[in-house]
Design a protein around this motif. Structure first.
Motif, mmCIF file in Angstrom:
data_model
loop_
_atom_site.group_PDB
_atom_site.id
_atom_site.type_symbol
_atom_site.label_atom_id
_atom_site.label_comp_id
_atom_site.label_asym_id
_atom_site.label_seq_id
_atom_site.Cartn_x
_atom_site.Cartn_y
_atom_site.Cartn_z
ATOM 1 N N UNK A 247 36.918 25.689 44.680
ATOM 2 C CA UNK A 247 37.632 25.987 45.922
ATOM 3 C C UNK A 247 37.859 27.486 46.077
ATOM 4 N N UNK A 248 38.301 28.130 44.995
ATOM 5 C CA UNK A 248 38.525 29.565 45.060
ATOM 6 C C UNK A 248 37.222 30.315 45.344
ATOM 7 N N UNK A 249 36.154 29.907 44.688
ATOM 8 C CA UNK A 249 34.861 30.538 44.910
ATOM 9 C C UNK A 249 34.407 30.356 46.358
ATOM 10 N N UNK A 250 34.539 29.137 46.876
ATOM 11 C CA UNK A 250 34.125 28.866 48.249
ATOM 12 C C UNK A 250 34.988 29.624 49.255
ATOM 13 N N UNK A 251 36.294 29.747 48.985
ATOM 14 C CA UNK A 251 37.164 30.498 49.876
ATOM 15 C C UNK A 251 36.742 31.960 49.942
ATOM 16 N N UNK A 252 36.461 32.559 48.782
ATOM 17 C CA UNK A 252 36.035 33.951 48.794
ATOM 18 C C UNK A 252 34.699 34.113 49.516
ATOM 19 N N UNK A 253 33.782 33.197 49.288
ATOM 20 C CA UNK A 253 32.498 33.284 49.976
ATOM 21 C C UNK A 253 32.656 33.121 51.482
ATOM 22 N N UNK A 254 33.740 32.480 51.898
ATOM 23 C CA UNK A 254 33.995 32.297 53.317
ATOM 24 C C UNK A 254 34.647 33.492 53.987
ATOM 25 N N UNK A 255 34.869 34.577 53.241
ATOM 26 C CA UNK A 255 35.556 35.746 53.793
ATOM 27 C C UNK A 255 34.605 36.883 54.139
ATOM 28 N N UNK A 256 33.334 36.568 54.295
ATOM 29 C CA UNK A 256 32.371 37.590 54.708
ATOM 30 C C UNK A 256 32.821 38.208 56.028
ATOM 31 N N UNK A 257 32.772 39.520 56.092
ATOM 32 C CA UNK A 257 33.172 40.225 57.296
ATOM 33 C C UNK A 257 34.573 40.789 57.244
ATOM 34 N N UNK A 258 35.388 40.339 56.304
ATOM 35 C CA UNK A 258 36.710 40.945 56.141
ATOM 36 C C UNK A 258 36.535 42.358 55.597
ATOM 37 N N UNK A 259 37.281 43.280 56.134
ATOM 38 C CA UNK A 259 37.143 44.697 55.788
ATOM 39 C C UNK A 259 37.983 45.021 54.546
ATOM 40 N N UNK A 260 37.511 44.576 53.400
ATOM 41 C CA UNK A 260 38.263 44.781 52.162
ATOM 42 C C UNK A 260 38.155 46.222 51.690
ATOM 43 N N UNK A 261 39.299 46.748 51.202
ATOM 44 C CA UNK A 261 39.368 48.129 50.726
ATOM 45 C C UNK A 261 39.718 48.228 49.250
ATOM 46 N N UNK A 262 39.853 47.086 48.560
ATOM 47 C CA UNK A 262 40.180 47.103 47.144
ATOM 48 C C UNK A 262 40.614 45.727 46.688
ATOM 49 N N UNK A 263 40.669 45.556 45.372
ATOM 50 C CA UNK A 263 40.998 44.248 44.797
ATOM 51 C C UNK A 263 41.646 44.404 43.438
ATOM 52 N N UNK A 264 42.514 43.453 43.087
ATOM 53 C CA UNK A 264 42.924 43.306 41.694
ATOM 54 C C UNK A 264 42.775 41.852 41.275
ATOM 55 N N UNK A 265 42.480 41.650 40.004
ATOM 56 C CA UNK A 265 42.459 40.332 39.351
ATOM 57 C C UNK A 265 43.449 40.415 38.212
ATOM 58 N N UNK A 266 44.515 39.597 38.270
ATOM 59 C CA UNK A 266 45.618 39.783 37.340
ATOM 60 C C UNK A 266 46.012 38.483 36.646
ATOM 61 N N UNK A 267 46.852 38.647 35.625
ATOM 62 C CA UNK A 267 47.528 37.576 34.889
ATOM 63 C C UNK A 267 46.597 36.729 34.013
ATOM 64 N N UNK A 268 45.445 37.273 33.631
ATOM 65 C CA UNK A 268 44.607 36.605 32.634
ATOM 66 C C UNK A 268 45.174 36.926 31.257
ATOM 67 N N UNK A 269 45.609 35.895 30.546
ATOM 68 C CA UNK A 269 46.212 36.063 29.218
ATOM 69 C C UNK A 269 45.368 35.282 28.216
ATOM 70 N N UNK A 270 44.385 35.914 27.591
ATOM 71 C CA UNK A 270 43.398 35.180 26.798
ATOM 72 C C UNK A 270 43.954 34.456 25.580
ATOM 73 N N UNK A 271 45.129 34.817 25.106
ATOM 74 C CA UNK A 271 45.691 34.118 23.950
ATOM 75 C C UNK A 271 45.935 32.641 24.243
ATOM 76 N N UNK A 272 46.090 32.284 25.516
ATOM 77 C CA UNK A 272 46.345 30.901 25.900
ATOM 78 C C UNK A 272 45.108 30.240 26.503
ATOM 79 N N UNK A 273 43.986 30.934 26.454
ATOM 80 C CA UNK A 273 42.757 30.433 27.056
ATOM 81 C C UNK A 273 42.072 29.444 26.120
ATOM 82 N N UNK A 274 41.112 28.718 26.673
ATOM 83 C CA UNK A 274 40.287 27.803 25.890
ATOM 84 C C UNK A 274 38.836 28.030 26.268
#
Length: 297
Positions: A247-274
């Motif tokens: 769903x997240x991937x499809x939502x982002x792919x659906x945003x073509x044409x938005x005039x994005x000026x920057x991005x952050x990807x946050x709160x990845x805490x690998x100690x709790x990852x699998x």
């Protein structure tokens, strides 16, 4: 694969960090998690995302049909002031100011505030905001911490860094006090719950995002806990009922044409990852953002 871990192996197959003096498109890490209110560990997020991104460079992007790492410069990690939140935010803002288009790997969500401060100055005014999260992050403080990771957009709105009428939050589902929710809605923010995404479908929500932010510059802030913990267990404040990775991937792919000026990807805490599934989801979603940008931006 060997070599220094850089995002999507930017700078060459061996992952040698390329420090262009004035890159058109830069990626940087911010190993900062001293503004968290639950589980720490997001300081290790940038490295985990970079390592997972190596899975994504064995061919061109299937939708954009181009090499997303071409022209991308990984500038390494920003400096922070150990143990000092306000000083760290000031340092982050100064370091972010020098980049024309910055993609940031966090780190907890408090880093969005100085990134928006730098961006608003560069743009000469407030920007729109597309915010994926389980939480509204508009609390006046985070358990007494004025600039905690749950307060970044409260301050961003109060400081005029974002145009709240062009701000949309997707995936919201955590408990929130009524006065905080009412304040947020009262500023003009559009909130789309995770349940609404499930019920309305990604195409309808993507259209809602595009119509909210319009054509003026906008910023994308993606807290990985927007995803359900089944798809992203490696985060500090998981909430059930979230978005699936598709769903997240499809939502982002659906945003073509938005005039994005920057991005952050946050709160990845690998100690709790699998099995690195959270880091891989984060890296993939960053790539989906890159695919939205014009080539050679």
């Amino acid at each position: 694969m060997t070599g220094v871990p850089t995002f999507a192996l930017s700078g060459g197959f061996l992952g040698v960090t390329r420090r262009d003096t004035d890159p058109a498109l830069a990626v940087a890490g911010i190993p900062f998690d001293i503004a968290t209110t639950n589980r720490p560990g997001a300081r290790f997020g940038p490295d985990a995302i970079r390592r997972a991104s190596r899975m994504l460079v064995d061919g061109d992007h299937p939708v954009a049909r181009r090499d997303l790492a071409a022209g991308l410069s990984d500038m390494g990690d920003f400096a922070i002031a150990l143990g000092d939140v306000p000083a760290s935010l000031a340092l982050i803002e100064r370091q972010a100011a020098g980049f024309r288009h910055l993609v940031t790997l966090g780190g907890d969500h408090a880093i969005a505030l100085p990134l928006l401060r730098a961006l608003a100055k560069r743009q000469g005014g407030p920007v729109g905001l597309v915010h994926f999260d389980a939480h509204v992050d508009t609390w006046p403080d985070s358990f007494g911490l004025a600039y905690g990771h749950g307060s970044c957009f409260y301050h961003a709105i109060r400081e005029g860094l974002v145009d709240a009428r062009r701000m949309i939050q997707i995936g919201i589902r955590s408990p929130v006090q009524n006065d905080v929710l009412d304040w947020t809605l009262g500023q003009g923010v559009t909130i789309v719950s995770a349940q609404e995404v499930h019920e309305q479908g990604v195409a309808a929500v993507a259209e809602r995002i595009r119509s909210t932010v319009g054509l003026a510059p906008a910023y994308l802030s993606f807290d990985i806990d927007a995803l359900d913990p089944a798809f992203a267990p490696g985060t500090g404040t998981p909430e059930i009922g979230g978005l699936a990775t598709w769903q997240a991937q499809a939502l982002l792919r659906g945003l073509a044409g938005v005039n994005f000026a920057g991005m952050d990807m946050v709160e990845v805490a690998p100690a709790y990852d699998h099995a690195e599934i959270t880091a891989l989801a984060a890296a993939t979603l960053v790539c989906e953002y890159l695919a939205l940008l014009p080539p050679g931006i």
